[in-house]
Every structure is written in C-alpha cells, then in structure tokens.
Design a protein around this motif. Structure first.
Motif, PDB file in Angstrom:
ATOM      1  N   GLY A 103     -12.667 -62.329  43.468  1.00 32.73           N
ATOM      2  CA  GLY A 103     -13.159 -61.107  42.833  1.00 32.73           C
ATOM      3  C   GLY A 103     -14.447 -60.653  43.511  1.00 32.73           C
ATOM      4  O   GLY A 103     -14.777 -61.111  44.608  1.00 32.73           O
ATOM      5  N   GLY A 220      -9.218 -51.930  23.926  1.00 30.37           N
ATOM      6  CA  GLY A 220      -8.451 -52.249  22.709  1.00 30.37           C
ATOM      7  C   GLY A 220      -9.228 -51.967  21.429  1.00 30.37           C
ATOM      8  O   GLY A 220     -10.416 -52.272  21.337  1.00 30.37           O
ATOM      9  N   ASP A 326     -12.185 -62.050  17.199  1.00 28.68           N
ATOM     10  CA  ASP A 326     -11.871 -61.026  18.199  1.00 28.68           C
ATOM     11  C   ASP A 326     -10.569 -61.276  18.953  1.00 28.68           C
ATOM     12  O   ASP A 326      -9.735 -60.372  19.089  1.00 28.68           O
ATOM     13  CB  ASP A 326     -13.016 -60.959  19.208  1.00 28.68           C
ATOM     14  CG  ASP A 326     -13.854 -59.715  19.007  1.00 28.68           C
ATOM     15  OD1 ASP A 326     -13.601 -58.986  18.039  1.00 28.68           O
ATOM     16  OD2 ASP A 326     -14.756 -59.474  19.830  1.00 28.68           O
ATOM     17  N   LYS A 361      -9.671 -47.765  21.647  1.00 27.29           N
ATOM     18  CA  LYS A 361     -10.896 -47.112  21.156  1.00 27.29           C
ATOM     19  C   LYS A 361     -11.030 -45.723  21.760  1.00 27.29           C
ATOM     20  O   LYS A 361     -11.507 -44.800  21.116  1.00 27.29           O
ATOM     21  CB  LYS A 361     -12.136 -47.906  21.602  1.00 27.29           C
ATOM     22  CG  LYS A 361     -12.392 -49.182  20.861  1.00 27.29           C
ATOM     23  CD  LYS A 361     -13.774 -49.708  21.261  1.00 27.29           C
ATOM     24  CE  LYS A 361     -14.012 -51.100  20.743  1.00 27.29           C
ATOM     25  NZ  LYS A 361     -13.209 -52.151  21.377  1.00 27.29           N
TER      26      LYS A 361
END
Ligand SMILES: NC(=O)c1ccc[n+]([C@@H]2O[C@H](COP(=O)([O-])OP(=O)(O)OC[C@H]3O[C@@H](n4cnc5c(N)ncnc54)[C@H](O)[C@@H]3O)[C@@H](O)[C@H]2O)c1
Length: 394
Positions: A103, A220, A326, A361
C-alpha cells in the motif's frame, strides 16, 4: 448461478474479519442471518447469491493472520470467541487468499510510482478471478479512512487521469483511488464502505459507465447517522424547527485511532454531517465530533442533543445515547451490499445504484437521506426483480 468472488481491500480489519467469520458461521448453520436486510421477508423470491457461495479473497497491509484477528476481536466480544476458535482452520485456509501488500500512505509515492501500484493491484485482481474460476468479482473497500484530497481537472476523465498519473507528485491521490481505478479497469463491481474518495470521482464514474459496471458508496450507515436519518424526517414531518443538532462519538478501535489524525477525521466528518445538513437546510446549527477513547474498543457510544422549537416558539430538547458494536453493525450490511450489487449486475444494471442509498451515510446519486423513503425505494426495486423473474418463468 455462476461463481461470485468478493475481494476485500483491508481484509484483515475488524469489519472484514467479522464479515468473513460471519459468512462462514451462516453458511455452516451456526448462526442466523440476523442483521441482514436481504434475509428479510421483502427479499423472498428475489434471486440473490447464497452467502455460502461467495468466494472471499483480498489484501491488507497488516500481516496478522485472519484466524488470530478473529480470536482478538472475539476477546473484545465483537463476535463469539468460541466461534473464532472453532473456525480457526477454515480462517487459516482463507487467509492464504489474502495478499499482504505494501500500500502507501497519503502524501508518499508508492514503490515505482502510481502506475506501478495500479499494475500491481490489477494483477492481483486478475489472479484472484482466474485462480478461483470466478464469473463476477465485487471489490469492497474496507480499508482505514484516508484523507480527503483536492480534486483537480486531472480527475475529470479517464484519459486525463491516466495521463497525469506517471508524473503526479506525492499527495496527488490515495491508495483508495488507485484501488478503485484498478477494480473498474479489471471489470469488477466496486463498493466503497469507507468515507475515502473512490469511484465517485468523474473519471471513475465514466469508466464504470463505459464498461457497464455497477458501483456504490459511500461510507456505511451503521449507527448514529442511521438514527439521524430516521429522526430528522420526523422533526420535518411535524414541522418542528430544529435549532441545533450536535453529536459526539466516542470510539476506541483501530478505526478510532486512525481518525485521531486531523485529515482522516475531516474526511469522516464530511460524511457524517452531510445527511443532517441536507435534510435540515442551512438554518440549523449542525456539528458532529469524534473522540478516540481506547478503553471502549469497538463499542462506539454516540450522544446526540437536539434542540428544537415547537408551537408558539416553545423550545424543547431531545437526547439519545447509542452504544453499538461497530463491526457487528457493519458486517451484515457488507454482505447485503455484495448480494444486492451482484443482483443488480445480473439484472443488467450499471453505474451508481441509487436503490442502495439506505446503506450509506452519503449515498452517491441517492435522491434522499430519509431512511424510510430509502427503504421504500429498495423494496420497490426488490419487487421489480421478483416481477422480472416471475415474468421470465411465464
Ligand atoms: N464499523 C463501522 O460501523 C463502519 C461504518 C462506516 C464506515 N466504516 C469504515 O470501514 C473501514 C473499516 O473499518 P474497521 O473498523 O474494519 O477498521 P480497521 O482499522 O479495523 O480495518 C482497516 C484495515 O485496512 C487495512 N488497510 C489500511 N490501508 C490499507 C491499504 N492501503 N491496503 C490494504 N489494506 C489497508 C488495515 O491494515 C486494517 O486491517 C473504515 O474506513 C471505517 O471508517 C466502518
């Protein structure tokens, strides 16, 4: 139905581990599908991929094995510890399909530059498809939140983006953008469950349109914002004037630690405030904050205070406290999204999918933030799918 692969970016994180362990538990009949919208009666008769038929794979910058991660989050009561222990062998097997990748952090250049990173991600996706004989692959972004970067004309079209990439300086874009670009170029559908900028950028939207690929996002809607989009419309429907709506979120997991960085927090808060601001208009004072409280772990506590005005100017307050786990809230939504994006794809739909707005959202191309209306739209679409199937059978 042919083979569906799900490639998770951030596959050893809390949400991803809960998704994969949960899918195994449901497939083996060890857990019910509680929390999955697609397991509800409204989806009866709609052809969806079986949770047991999904082939998972993915990548992460963390090398912690999936089985160890499941046990770690089992100790935090995110999922049953016994389940994590019992599934150790299966989780270790699946971990072989998760690549440990380098990454790159926002503000640094990936090894060999952005184009080299794009090629590496594309190669991994192509290999996942071939190795498992997959007909369709849905890429789901569950990586840590990344900072919001400035959108320049370079992001307006695929050509300008690909021309800019070789000479772009560090800080031009994030790993999320490169991953989303790679996913679409490899003919995969794409779901962005995070607040980071992904397939919503114009160049990527165009690629999705041209290649007839579905994509969805973003961030989400699992807890506090879900409540906001249920309660906000109630105040509006009763013509009660919301003077102020302030919220504070306390969380202690890795996501919370990442959001300690001001740039990542800014990226998240942009999504969290958007729904209320758009629903209530400019006159209401809206503010949300996030605090990192390590001892809370995944158990996010949100406290909201709503100060509102009623008949003859009488002022009142409403407060709520939400304590949710969560990852346990997010994981079933990820499984729903994969099944629904796949169903839309098989139905010939492409581009952004507005019917999936209740999951986000900040729904891209969603027409409303009102949760009840969003769900009505989703159910209407499910009816269409069922109707199309019944028509095909006649
Ligand atoms: N849990 C929820 O309710 C919820 C709701 C909405 C959005 N989200 C978002 O979902 C994401 C995941 O949340 P989480 O709690 O699982 O976080 P997490 O920190 O546990 O997991 C994120 C994973 O991403 C990995 N990662 C980071 N950069 C990467 C890269 N470039 N490539 C591959 N892997 C990389 C990390 O190593 C980590 O394993 C976050 O962005 C979060 O904001 C979560």
């Amino acid at each position: 139905m042919n083979r569906l692969g799900v490639y998770i970016l951030g596959a050893r994180g809390n949400v991803a581990t809960t998704v994969i362990t949960g899918a195994m538990a449901i497939s083996q009949g060890r857990a019910p599908a509680t929390g999955l919208v697609t397991a509800g009666p409204e989806f009866k008769g709609v052809v969806l991929a079986g949770v047991q038929d999904i082939v998972f794979g993915g990548c992460d910058i963390s090398a912690v094995a999936l089985a160890d991660k499941a046990i770690e989050i089992g100790h935090s009561r995110i999922l049953p510890l016994d389940l994590a222990r019992d599934l150790k062998t299966e989780l270790n097997d699946l971990d072989r399909r998760i690549a440990t990748v380098e990454g790159f952090r926002f503000g640094t250049l990936p090894r060999g530059g952005y184009l080299a990173e794009l090629a590496r991600v594309e190669e991994r996706l192509a290999r996942f498809r071939v190795d498992h004989g997959l007909d369709r692959v849905v890429v789901v972004n569950l990586c840590s939140t990344e900072p919001h970067f400035a959108e320049t004309p370079d992001f307006d079209s695929p050509d300008s983006l690909l021309t800019a990439l070789p000479k772009a300086p560090a800080g031009f874009c994030t790993a999320t953008l490169i991953n989303a670009l790679a996913a679409l170029r490899q003919g995969c559908a794409y779901v962005n469950f995070t607040p980071s900028q992904g397939s919503e950028l114009p160049a990527l939207r165009k690629i999705a349109r041209d290649l007839r690929l579905p994509h969805a996002g973003k961030d989400g809607k699992t807890g506090e914002t879900l409540l906001k989009t249920v309660l906000g419309p109630m105040f509006l429907a009763r013509n009660l004037k919301v003077l102020s709506w302030v919220g504070n979120n306390f969380l202690g997991n890795n996501d919370g630690a990442v959001l300690e960085a001001p740039a990542a927090k800014d990226s998240k808060l942009r999504q969290k405030d958007a729904a209320l601001r758009e629903m209530l208009g400019g006159d209401s004072f809206v503010r949300t904050d996030i605090q990192y409280v390590p001892s809370l772990g995944d158990w996010k506590t949100a406290w909201d205070l709503i100060h509102f005005e009623g008949f003859l100017g009488t002022q009142m307050t409403f407060q709520f406290t939400w304590q949710g786990c969560d990852s346990a809230l997010a994981a079933p939504l990820v499984l729903d999204l994969v099944r629904l994006v796949d169903a839309a794809w098989r139905n010939g739909e492409s581009g952004l999918l507005p019917q999936l707005s209740p999951f986000f959202k900040n729904p891209l191309d969603g027409h409303t933030h009102d949760f009840a209306r969003q769900m009505a739209n989703l159910y209407a679409w499910a009816d269409q799918l069922r109707g199309a199937r019944a028509g095909a059978r006649r």
